[in-house]
Design a protein around this motif. Structure first.
Motif, PDB file in Angstrom:
ATOM      1  N   GLU A 245      -4.896   3.113   5.033  1.00  0.00           N
ATOM      2  CA  GLU A 245      -4.660   3.642   3.696  1.00  0.00           C
ATOM      3  C   GLU A 245      -3.441   4.542   3.743  1.00  0.00           C
ATOM      4  O   GLU A 245      -3.305   5.367   4.659  1.00  0.00           O
ATOM      5  N   ASP A 246      -2.524   4.391   2.769  1.00  0.00           N
ATOM      6  CA  ASP A 246      -1.343   5.243   2.659  1.00  0.00           C
ATOM      7  C   ASP A 246      -1.620   6.272   1.569  1.00  0.00           C
ATOM      8  O   ASP A 246      -1.440   6.005   0.379  1.00  0.00           O
ATOM      9  N   SER A 247      -2.072   7.443   1.943  1.00  0.00           N
ATOM     10  CA  SER A 247      -2.434   8.470   0.968  1.00  0.00           C
ATOM     11  C   SER A 247      -1.223   9.058   0.270  1.00  0.00           C
ATOM     12  O   SER A 247      -1.366   9.746  -0.741  1.00  0.00           O
ATOM     13  N   LEU A 248      -0.024   8.779   0.780  1.00  0.00           N
ATOM     14  CA  LEU A 248       1.185   9.303   0.146  1.00  0.00           C
ATOM     15  C   LEU A 248       1.633   8.414  -1.011  1.00  0.00           C
ATOM     16  O   LEU A 248       2.021   8.912  -2.073  1.00  0.00           O
ATOM     17  N   HIS A 249       1.566   7.089  -0.837  1.00  0.00           N
ATOM     18  CA  HIS A 249       2.065   6.174  -1.849  1.00  0.00           C
ATOM     19  C   HIS A 249       0.960   5.433  -2.608  1.00  0.00           C
ATOM     20  O   HIS A 249       1.100   5.171  -3.801  1.00  0.00           O
ATOM     21  N   HIS A 250      -0.115   5.026  -1.932  1.00  0.00           N
ATOM     22  CA  HIS A 250      -1.169   4.219  -2.560  1.00  0.00           C
ATOM     23  C   HIS A 250      -2.538   4.734  -2.146  1.00  0.00           C
ATOM     24  O   HIS A 250      -3.285   4.063  -1.439  1.00  0.00           O
ATOM     25  N   ARG A 251      -2.869   5.896  -2.576  1.00  0.00           N
ATOM     26  CA  ARG A 251      -4.162   6.484  -2.222  1.00  0.00           C
ATOM     27  C   ARG A 251      -5.291   5.622  -2.785  1.00  0.00           C
ATOM     28  O   ARG A 251      -5.236   5.175  -3.933  1.00  0.00           O
ATOM     29  N   GLY A 252      -6.308   5.410  -1.935  1.00  0.00           N
ATOM     30  CA  GLY A 252      -7.466   4.618  -2.352  1.00  0.00           C
ATOM     31  C   GLY A 252      -7.330   3.131  -2.106  1.00  0.00           C
ATOM     32  O   GLY A 252      -8.284   2.388  -2.318  1.00  0.00           O
ATOM     33  N   HIS A 253      -6.154   2.672  -1.678  1.00  0.00           N
ATOM     34  CA  HIS A 253      -5.933   1.252  -1.395  1.00  0.00           C
ATOM     35  C   HIS A 253      -5.961   1.030   0.102  1.00  0.00           C
ATOM     36  O   HIS A 253      -5.175   1.642   0.830  1.00  0.00           O
TER      37      HIS A 253
END
Length: 1223
Positions: free
Chosen positions: A635-643
């Motif tokens: 998960e990329d919490s910087l750009h796509h949190r939750g994905h």
């Protein structure tokens, strides 16, 4: 377009009945016509082109607030209201009209009464049973049945498209008394039937009829070697080939000029029918059906041409709402075959008869409005038509001056699930059309770039909504007359997720089972839990207990086995999970349970570097199924949190993975295990691992340059993704220069976009382009050079030195010099030759001005013009075209085509056929193709075997239209070929066949005499000639001849003035009959047996008379005196006496018989009827030698009519040795 319902608006037709409207005569007629407009429109109707006053017709009414016409047929017949109707809707701003609605009542007529003859055929031949249904509206659905069920069909027996029933070859099993064709009329739901057809197939053993022999296939339908078929574009094409032959032929289909269309072509009716759905122009061509059996094959070609009713190319014209001073265009663009014509009307009146409007200009299929003014509002009708149909479309032009107004309700709340797309509406109306701008919160900046998308209708899209996107949004609508604001809110909700899914269960019968389903959802949304069994509702059984997060089944039975699914629904989303329940019998040893593995645990990050890290974990319990692989997600919490995204996979034997990473990403990892049952739940996520930012590693791809106008250059590229950005502040450095020595690069910076427009460029100039990615850490690598060109403009020059070379009467070659590249001003697409036939050089032909266009792609300097009409004057010009369009035309030139061969004569008929002459009459060819110089007539006889005799040829003058042929052979079939000639040669022939016939009623006799000296006996002289009437037929069977003798045969015709004409004599010798074939009637034992039977019958009659006289009840003598001509009654079975001739019984029928109204006894249809054995004689022997008295109740008229017929049947010997026919 968005409209305000309170604003002035011309009428718009919203609903109308179909153009071809078939009604049920038993129900009221309802012709729909609804329209909207402000003010609400009024309605009127025309019928058959004239005004239809609905107020004066007591049977007609209009629905309130509608133009729908209702006709009450309770007092009148529906057929009185058949006709063509058109609805008109008008208000003060314009008039809209409907299509022409042709109203016809459905019809389901009966079959005409007819007497159908029984059909008797030998086994093996082909057979066609005609259906010939009555003409109905709409046409009926046809099918064949007997009295109980549908008749079976096969590759041997099938129904054709027109309803006829075909047998490729008949079998004994085809004998049937009730072949019935049915017609089902779908509109009235009625079924009509034809009279039954009786078919008897002769048996070679009992009927002495030899079956037909094996033969190669021939086509029953269609006829000939080729045929032609025309179909409309978009319709269904059905072609059929039905063949006869023995053995039964197989049918196959091919397309000669290509492959059958995939997905739209299907072979039906045992491959006898080829059906192609949704026909397009590409389906035209030659199709071939082949019938094949083991003895040979037959082929038939079907040439299919595709025409088209008008159809829209870009859709129907759209309504225009314009402000005073604005410009607009109405386009009515359609196509069809042949090319359709376009006509315009305004408010239902032809536009040339409408009030002039200086702001309006009509150009073929387009109306252009320039600087439109108030008062120009109207409804325009576009009618596009050809021979196959028409399209009619209404489009209004509404000239308004209105400030903006937002129609979306104020303070509307929009809810969306996180990570889903959010659409926030702002429906605005105004004239001129307002421009929409969006703001959020404090209006720091407009929302017109990444991550927002602004649609043309004013809707704002948030592609991947997050919690930070919640809040209050403001949409502002502006035009030159004012500004309008509207506020809406967006709430981003947490998704619904099942945290603990139900597990696969194997349970012993009688024990309880619990399925858990724990769910997480947004607390502000109302959840609903539903359980399903095998995708259906749970059984209504108190053993099933549903709790908030589980399902319990007590006392499990075998019927409870299946798949159970829990579904959690909210108002915005849902989630579901399933598990299977298997019920087993109780056993001392528990069954092995296979379940999904437990999730991995103890995730740890080691060997940390800028672009990589090592992840380790501990596997969970595999539950008796080995782990096959591990899936690592991040998960990329910087750009796509939750994905969560899949990163990599490793085999199930490993517990570590070396992961390659990207800069400027905040990574969180988790691991899933997979075994034979399925994936485990995800592990708990690892700690966050942040990678540092860096300059981009790559530049945008797909860089290209093109022009949308003649003076601009659009540079576009595929932008980088968030992972590819490698850091914050991503933007692009766009560079371009003209492709010329000494040109410098021009550089601009672009952010949040994927294209840039350079204005003021020279037309169609080459450019070099570069796009480089840059972020806060620096630029990416040096980009490669791409190439493009600025926009095209129309060519400014026409081809020079245009010339033509006429090759023959139908082909010409056009030459031209190429247009210089700098004058083309765009990508050279090719050249177009416009040519048209002005008129034929023949004085009888009118002018033709239909224009044809041939396109020659690429840099061609010549082209062929095929398919020209001979002996005609043509004009043509040449134009160059590029991607923008066509340039000017060259000077039009003319050429003449030489004479060609003429077409076939328009007609060829035979008149006045006589014994040895006939007259041929014809009409000249439709296509002269030159000056007719004469005609050539050829003819030849055809015998009964279709063999052709010698050809006679006759030259005729050009002005002749008939000729009489003399000295032809009597009663002979002739085939005639007539063609016309020009100086070029002879054209195709028209053919005809005819038979020379006897001009006065003739009677033919066949005379025979035996030649044998022993029969008749010597001394009696020559035997007299015996005669057999032929009555004009071409063959005759002579019966009663004796084997072993020779006969002379000749044909005698009573000619003119009763002078007999005799043919040459033919000597025929009959083979001798074997000695075992003895005439049974001449045998002594047979004569003695018949005498004994006659004696027994006489004794029986005497005994009966004695018994009758003893009773004294039946005075026969008195009855004989009272009845001068009594009918002979049958004997009664009970007392062995004859029936009494009392007055009240004279006219009673025989026992079991039916008596018609005239008192005579009619012949029954039974095969065992005694009438069938009594052909007018007093009695005869039947097949087993027994004597049959005359018990038939024939009337006197029948006895008289048949009394002169011979009652003597031919003996078996004579029947076997009879002469079949003489020619």
């Amino acid at each position: 377009s968005v409209t305000d319902p309170n604003m002035p608006q011309p009428p718009t037709i919203t609903n109308q009945s179909p153009k071809d409207y078939i009604i049920d005569p038993r129900e009221n007629i309802v012709i729909h016509c609804d329209a909207k407009g402000t003010p609400h429109p009024s309605f009127s109707w025309t019928r058959n082109g004239t005004h239809f006053d609905t107020d004066k017709d007591p049977n007609v009414s209009l629905k309130p607030e509608s133009g729908t016409l209702v006709v009450d047929i309770s007092r009148v017949k529906a057929e009185q209201y058949e006709g063509t109707y058109q609805c008109t809707a008008r208000n003060i701003h314009g008039t809209a009209i409907s299509s022409n609605i042709v109203v016809r009542q459905s019809r389901s007529p009966l079959w005409s009464k007819e007497k159908i003859q029984d059909i008797v055929v030998p086994e093996g031949v082909s057979l066609v049973l005609p259906c010939e249904p009555p003409t109905g509206l709409p046409p009926p659905i046809l099918f064949w049945m007997d009295n109980f069920q549908k008749l079976p069909q096969s590759k041997r027996v099938s129904q054709s498209l027109n309803g006829d029933f075909y047998f490729s070859n008949v079998l004994q099993e085809d004998s049937r008394n009730d072949y019935i064709c049915y017609a089902r009329f779908t509109h009235t739901q009625t079924i009509q039937q034809k009279q039954p057809i009786k078919v008897k197939v002769l048996n070679s053993k009992s009927d002495f009829e030899a079956p037909a022999g094996a033969r190669e296939p021939t086509f029953l339908v269609p006829s000939g070697s080729s045929s032609f078929k025309t179909v409309l574009r978009g319709h269904t094409l059905e072609m059929e080939c039905i063949a006869e032959g023995l053995p039964t032929p197989e049918i196959s289909w091919t397309k000669v000029s290509g492959d059958l269309p995939s997905g739209r072509a299907s072979e039906m009716n045992y491959n006898k029918t080829l059906r192609i759905l949704d026909v397009s122009e590409s389906d035209a061509g030659e199709y071939r059906c082949t019938a094949r059996n083991e003895l040979g094959s037959a082929r038939h070609s079907i040439h299919v041409s595709v025409t088209a009713a008008p159809y829209w190319i870009r859709g129907a014209p759209r309504n225009l709402v314009l402000a005073p001073g604005e410009n607009g265009v109405l386009t009515c663009r359609a196509s069809g075959t042949p090319k359709p014509t376009v006509t315009w009307t305004m408010n239902g009146v032809p536009i040339e008869n409408s009030p002039k409007d200086p702001s309006r200009r009509v150009e073929d299929d387009t109306i252009i409005f320039t600087d439109i003014q108030s008062g120009s509002s109207a409804v325009y009708q576009c009618n596009i038509s050809n021979v196959h149909g028409y399209l009619l479309s209404n489009a209004f032009v509404n000239v308004l001056s209105e400030p903006p107004r937002v129609l979306t309700p104020s303070n509307q709340v929009n809810q969306v699930i996180r990570n889903h797309r959010a659409l926030i509406d702002c429906s605005a109306f105004g004239s001129p059309i307002p421009v929409i701008t969006w703001f959020k919160g404090s209006r720091a900046s407009t929302l017109d770039g990444d991550p927002y998308i602004l649609h043309e209708n004013g809707t704002l899209e948030v592609p991947n909504a997050q919690a930070r996107d919640s809040g209050r949004y403001t949409c502002v609508a502006r035009n030159t007359l004012g500004t309008y604001e509207n506020h809406v809110s967006l709430e981003v909700k947490e998704p619904t997720r099942i945290l603990k899914q139900p597990d696969y269960k194997v349970i012993q019968r009688g024990r309880p089972v619990v399925f858990e389903c724990k769910v997480k959802h947004d607390p502000t949304l109302l959840p609903t839990m539903t359980w399903l069994k095998d995708k259906g509702e749970l059984p209504d059984d108190e053993r099933f207990i549903v709790d908030s997060d589980s399902l319990t089944i007590n006392d499990v039975t075998e019927n409870d086995a299946g798949v159970y699914t829990c579904i959690m629904n909210t108002t915005l989303d849902h989630d579901s999970a399933s598990a299977r329940l298997t019920v087993v019998e109780a056993a001392p040893t528990p069954a092995v349970v296979y379940e999904r593995p437990d999730p991995p645990s103890d995730l740890e990050l080691t060997d940390q570097k800028k672009r990589s890290v090592q992840l380790t974990w501990t596997p969970g319990n595999d539950h008796n199924s080995p782990i096959q692989k591990f899936l690592i997600q991040y998960e990329d919490s910087l750009h796509h949190r939750g994905h969560w995204h899949n990163l990599t996979e490793v085999p199930g034997t490993k517990t570590t993975a070396h992961l390659k990473l990207s800069p400027y990403v905040h990574y969180t990892f988790r691991v899933l295990a997979l075994n034979g049952v399925g994936f485990s739940h995800p592990s708990y996520h690892s700690r966050v691992y942040k990678t540092d930012g860096a300059a981009p590693d790559e530049n945008p791809t797909g860089v290209q340059g093109f022009g949308t106008e003649h003076n601009n250059l659009v540079i576009s590229w595929k932008p980088l993704t968030g992972l590819q950005a490698n850091g914050p502040g991503l933007h692009y450095k766009v560079m371009w220069r003209q492709k010329a020595p000494g040109s410098d690069w021009t550089v601009v910076t672009v952010a949040n976009n994927s294209k840039f427009v350079v204005s003021g460029t020279p037309t169609f100039s080459p450019y070099e382009l570069k796009v480089q990615a840059v972020n806060d850490y620096g630029p990416g690598p040096d980009p490669p050079i791409a190439h493009g060109r600025s926009g095209e403009d129309l060519p400014i020059a026409a081809p020079e030195n245009v010339r033509v070379n006429v090759l023959n009467s139908t082909l010409a070659e056009v030459h031209w010099d190429p247009v210089p590249f700098d004058l083309i001003r765009g990508h050279l697409k090719g050249y177009k030759v416009y040519y048209w036939r002005k008129h034929s050089l023949h004085k009888h032909n009118p002018d033709h001005m239909e224009q044809d266009i041939l396109t020659f792609s690429g840099n061609h300097t010549r082209g062929m013009l095929p398919g020209l009409h001979p002996f005609s004057l043509y004009s043509f010009n040449v134009r160059v075209f590029n991607g923008k369009g066509e340039g000017p035309a060259s000077h039009s030139q003319q050429f003449k085509t030489p004479q060609g061969v003429p077409g076939p004569p328009t007609s060829l008929i035979v008149t006045n056929p006589n014994l040895d002459s006939l007259t041929l009459e014809w009409r000249p060819p439709h296509d002269h193709n030159g000056h007719i110089t004469g005609y050539t007539l050829k003819y030849q006889p055809v015998n009964n075997s279709n063999d052709l005799g010698p050809v006679e040829e006759l030259a005729l003058a050009a002005n002749e239209t008939s000729v009489t042929l003399l000295n032809l052979k009597y009663s002979t079939r002739y085939k005639f070929y007539l063609n016309a000639k020009t100086v070029t040669g002879a054209g195709p022939a028209a053919t005809q066949e005819a038979i020379t016939s006897l001009d006065e009623g003739k009677l033919s006799d066949t005379e025979i005499v035996p030649l044998s000296v022993t029969v008749p006996p010597a001394g009696e002289g020559e035997e007299e000639w015996r005669k057999e009437l032929v009555n004009g037929s071409q063959n005759v069977m002579l019966k009663g001849l004796k084997g072993g003798l020779s006969y002379r045969v000749r044909l005698v015709t009573s000619g003119h003035h009763d002078r007999p004409l005799r043919s040459e004599e033919l000597v025929v010798t009959l083979p001798a009959v074997a000695s075992r074939q003895v005439d049974i009637a001449t045998q002594g034992w047979f004569i003695g047996l018949m005498c004994a039977i006659a004696l027994l019958i006489l004794i029986l009659l005497i005994i009966c008379f004695i018994q009758r006289n003893k009773g004294g009840k039946y005075p026969v003598k008195e009855k004989e005196d009272a009845h001068t001509d009594p009918e002979f009654q049958p004997m009664k079975d009970d007392d062995c006496t004859f029936g009494e001739y009392s007055d009240n019984e004279d006219h009673k029928p025989l026992k079991g018989s039916r008596t018609p109204s005239n008192g005579t006894v009619k012949r029954e249809d039974s095969d065992d009827s005694l009438v069938d054995y009594g052909e007018g004689g007093d009695g005869q022997f039947n097949e087993d030698g027994s004597f049959i008295g005359q018990y038939s109740g024939k009337s006197a008229s029948r006895d008289t009519a048949e009394g002169h017929e011979s009652s003597e049947a031919p003996s078996p010997v004579n029947a076997m040795n009879s002469l079949n026919s003489f020619v």
